[in-house]
Every structure is written in structure tokens, then in C-alpha cells.
Scaffold this active site. Structure first.
Site, short mmCIF file in Angstrom:
data_model
loop_
_atom_site.label_atom_id
_atom_site.label_comp_id
_atom_site.label_asym_id
_atom_site.label_seq_id
_atom_site.Cartn_x
_atom_site.Cartn_y
_atom_site.Cartn_z
N TYR A 232 -8.85 -10.41 1.84
CA TYR A 232 -10.08 -9.71 2.24
C TYR A 232 -10.82 -9.09 1.05
O TYR A 232 -11.98 -8.70 1.17
CB TYR A 232 -9.80 -8.62 3.30
N GLU A 233 -10.15 -9.02 -0.12
CA GLU A 233 -10.86 -8.49 -1.30
C GLU A 233 -11.85 -9.53 -1.84
O GLU A 233 -12.61 -9.24 -2.76
CB GLU A 233 -9.85 -8.11 -2.39
N SER B 59 0.83 -1.21 0.00
CA SER B 59 0.00 0.00 0.00
C SER B 59 0.86 1.26 0.00
O SER B 59 1.71 1.43 0.89
CB SER B 59 -0.89 0.03 1.24
N HIS C 191 -6.85 4.11 6.50
CA HIS C 191 -6.01 3.80 5.33
C HIS C 191 -5.38 5.10 4.78
O HIS C 191 -4.29 5.05 4.21
CB HIS C 191 -6.86 3.09 4.26
N HIS D 166 -3.09 0.83 -4.67
CA HIS D 166 -2.58 -0.32 -5.41
C HIS D 166 -2.97 -0.14 -6.88
O HIS D 166 -4.12 -0.36 -7.27
CB HIS D 166 -3.17 -1.63 -4.87
N ASN E 139 1.87 3.19 10.91
CA ASN E 139 1.13 3.68 12.08
C ASN E 139 1.42 2.72 13.23
O ASN E 139 1.87 1.60 12.97
CB ASN E 139 -0.38 3.69 11.79
N MET F 227 -2.17 -7.28 6.59
CA MET F 227 -3.19 -8.15 5.97
C MET F 227 -2.71 -8.72 4.63
O MET F 227 -3.51 -8.96 3.73
CB MET F 227 -4.47 -7.33 5.73
N SER F 228 -1.39 -8.89 4.49
CA SER F 228 -0.88 -9.40 3.21
C SER F 228 0.37 -10.24 3.47
O SER F 228 0.55 -10.77 4.57
CB SER F 228 -0.53 -8.22 2.30
N HIS G 131 -5.33 -9.07 -2.00
CA HIS G 131 -5.49 -9.44 -0.59
C HIS G 131 -6.67 -10.42 -0.46
O HIS G 131 -7.65 -10.31 -1.20
CB HIS G 131 -5.79 -8.20 0.27
N ALA H 297 2.75 -2.20 3.93
CA ALA H 297 2.47 -1.21 4.95
C ALA H 297 1.96 -2.00 6.16
O ALA H 297 1.08 -2.85 6.00
CB ALA H 297 1.40 -0.25 4.45
C1 R1P Z 1 -4.67 -1.33 5.29
O1 R1P Z 1 -4.42 0.02 5.42
C2 R1P Z 1 -4.00 -1.96 4.10
O2 R1P Z 1 -2.58 -1.64 4.12
C3 R1P Z 1 -1.81 -2.83 4.12
C4 R1P Z 1 -2.75 -3.85 4.75
O3 R1P Z 1 -2.37 -5.18 4.48
C5 R1P Z 1 -4.08 -3.48 4.15
O4 R1P Z 1 -4.23 -4.00 2.84
O5 R1P Z 1 -1.57 -3.09 2.75
P1 R1P Z 1 -0.37 -3.97 2.16
O6 R1P Z 1 -0.12 -5.07 3.10
O7 R1P Z 1 -0.84 -4.43 0.82
O8 R1P Z 1 0.82 -3.05 2.03
#
Ligand code: R1P
Length: 270
Positions: free
Chosen positions: A83-84, A28, A245, A59, A233, A209-210, A81, A111
Site C-alpha cells: 500500500y506504500e 509495526s 495505527h 518502521h 486490536n 497488510m503485510s 508494504h 501487528a
Molecule cells: C496498520 O496499523 C499497519 O500495521 C500492520 C499493518 O500491516 C499495517 O501496515 O503493520 P505490519 O504488518 O507491518 O506489522
């Protein structure tokens, strides 16, 4: 699946001269790295057979292939992800396609929320290991031996050799690179303060979350992996402020220059 992904790789190969050796997954707000790629060939995900499409802000949703620091690379400017709503095997399709393109080293970035209280928003963290807390695994289902074994070893999920390189380069660039364990949750809710406490008790330093599914699939097919988190954060319950976000994207913008120089120097060195 294997044949379908070969078709996707073939589609990409037709547009290239030379095979990529290093793959990059940009998290992200971290897609800016793909703008540094020279002589780029950009392929929107929706044009690639079998690829899902990116639905999350920050993204961009395209593969960028070309040269970075003198190496042939393929970068995902935007990832998928769980969660999508994509199954774990869909989320990880690009990793397998990278493997079929000839990629041997994968650099994953994300992130993440800081769980370790000595961290600060804006820190970069070398991922030393992960905890799969998603409740599932991308390798569930029939195993295709052409990718890897039924029971893959995960004792060195993140290459120690690449970690040593990353630490040396961070030192040279004067970047205070933190180190820690990434806890991968499913999202899309940010963690509760109690869940953040749990992650800390379990030995986690950052949450997100990735990454975890991608690294599992990369190790299954014997890629070497390096992981870098941008602590965008502090996770819930540490500071008395709600998470968003927007804040995540804002922080990545602030660390852009150190993130770019760190990754570019690492790519040069490996
Ligand atoms: C939440 O702000 C998003 O940022 C992070 C989390 O996993 C979620 O998708 O994104 P990336 O892990 O894709 O960087």
C-alpha cells in the site's frame, strides 16, 4: 534483478564479519527487537542499492546485523508494504537479499487485527498458514530459476518444525501463544466489519497488510519460515470502537517484554 540484488548483498557483506543465518522482519511497533542485537551494524535502507525506503510510522527503516542469542542475524527494523505504492517485487527485495547473504531461516512478525473472537488485544499468535487476499502475487512475471521454481509448493508455508519449537518455548516461558491463519489484505484501509466476517468464514484468525508477499518469496527460494503476529486490536465489527495505527503501536509497546523473550528464545533454539 538477480545481478542487482547480488550487488545489494555485496554492499551489505562488505560491512560485516560473518554471514547471517537467521533473518527477522519486524512489524509495526515491533522494531525494538533490533535494539537487542549485539555488536550491531546498522545500515539505513536509503544507503542500500535497490532498497525502497520505509514510509510508515513505527518502521525505523534500517537493517540491523549482528548477534542475537548467540546467532548471527539480520533484522529489518521496518518493512515495506504494497500500500506504500511499491510493487510486490520491490516489497520483497529484502527477503531475496537475505537469501543471497546466506539466510536459511526467516522469522516474520507483524501487528495484526484479531478476527478470531477468542483472541484479545495483546495476544501473540503463531501463524500456522496464510490466505493471500491481496489480489496479486510477488512471483507474477518472468521466473528466475536461480531463486526458485515457476510453481512453488506452498503446502508448508510456515515450517511445522519451527512451529513446534515456538510452541515449546512459549510453554516454557508461560506465554499463552495463540495459533491461527493470517489473512493478508492490501490495505491501507482497515477491513470493514463485513470483510472481517468474510475473513472468518474463510478460516482466518487475524488480518493484516503485510507478511504474505514476504513469505511467498521466502518459500520460493526455499527458506524456512516462522511467523508471529501480535494481535494489536480486535478487527472491525467485533468491538464497538474505531481502529487506529496509534492503538496498534500502543499495544505493541505493552507486549514488548513477552514478544522479546519469545523471539530471543526461539532464535537461541533454532
Ligand atoms: C496498520 O496499523 C499497519 O500495521 C500492520 C499493518 O500491516 C499495517 O501496515 O503493520 P505490519 O504488518 O507491518 O506489522
Amino acid at each position: 534483478m538477480f545481478e542487482k540484488l547480488e550487488k545489494a548483498a555485496g554492499f551489505i557483506e562488505e560491512k560485516l564479519n560473518g554471514r547471517p543465518e537467521i533473518g527477522l522482519i519486524l512489524g509495526s511497533g515491533l522494531g525494538v527487537l533490533a535494539d537487542e542485537i549485539e555488536n550491531p551494524v546498522k545500515i539505513p535502507y536509503q544507503d542500500i542499492p535497490e532498497f525502497p525506503v520505509s514510509t510508515v510510522e513505527g518502521h525505523a527503516g534500517q537493517l540491523v546485523l549482528g548477534s542475537l542469542s548467540g546467532k548471527k542475524v539480520v533484522a529489518m527494523q521496518g518493512r515495506f508494504h504494497f500500500y506504500e505504492g511499491y510493487s510486490m517485487d520491490k516489497v520483497t527485495i529484502p527477503v531475496r537479499v537475505m537469501k543471497l547473504l546466506g539466510v536459511g531461516t526467516l522469522i516474520v512478525t507483524n501487528a495484526a487485527g484479531g478476527v478470531n473472537e477468542s483472541f484479545q488485544a495483546g495476544d501473540l499468535m503463531l501463524i500456522t498458514d496464510h490466505i493471500n487476499n491481496t489480489g496479486t502475487n510477488p512471483l507474477i512475471g518472468a521466473n528466475d530459476k536461480r531463486f526458485g521454481p515457476r510453481f512453488p509448493d506452498m503446502s508448508e508455508a510456515y515450517s511445522r518444525e519451527l512451529q513446534t519449537v515456538a510452541k515449546a518455548i512459549a510453554g516454557k516461558l508461560n506465554i499463552g501463544l495463540k495459533e491461527g491463519v493470517y489473512v493478508g489484505n492490501s490495505g491501507p484501509t482497515y477491513e470493514t466489519p463485513a470483510e472481517v466476517k468474510l475473513a472468518r468464514v474463510l478460516g482466518g484468525d487475524a488480518v493484516g497488510m503485510s507478511t504474505v508477499p514476504e513469505v511467498i518469496v521466502a518459500r520460493h527460494c526455499s527458506m524456512k519460515v516462522l511467523g508471529i503476529s501480535c494481535i494489536t486490536n480486535m478487527a472491525a465489527g467485533i468491538l464497538d470502537q474505531p481502529l487506529s495505527h496509534e492503538e496498534v503501536i500502543e499495544t505493541t509497546e505493552k507486549v514488548k517484554s513477552s514478544f522479546l523473550s519469545l523471539i530471543k528464545e526461539i532464535v537461541k533454539a533454532i
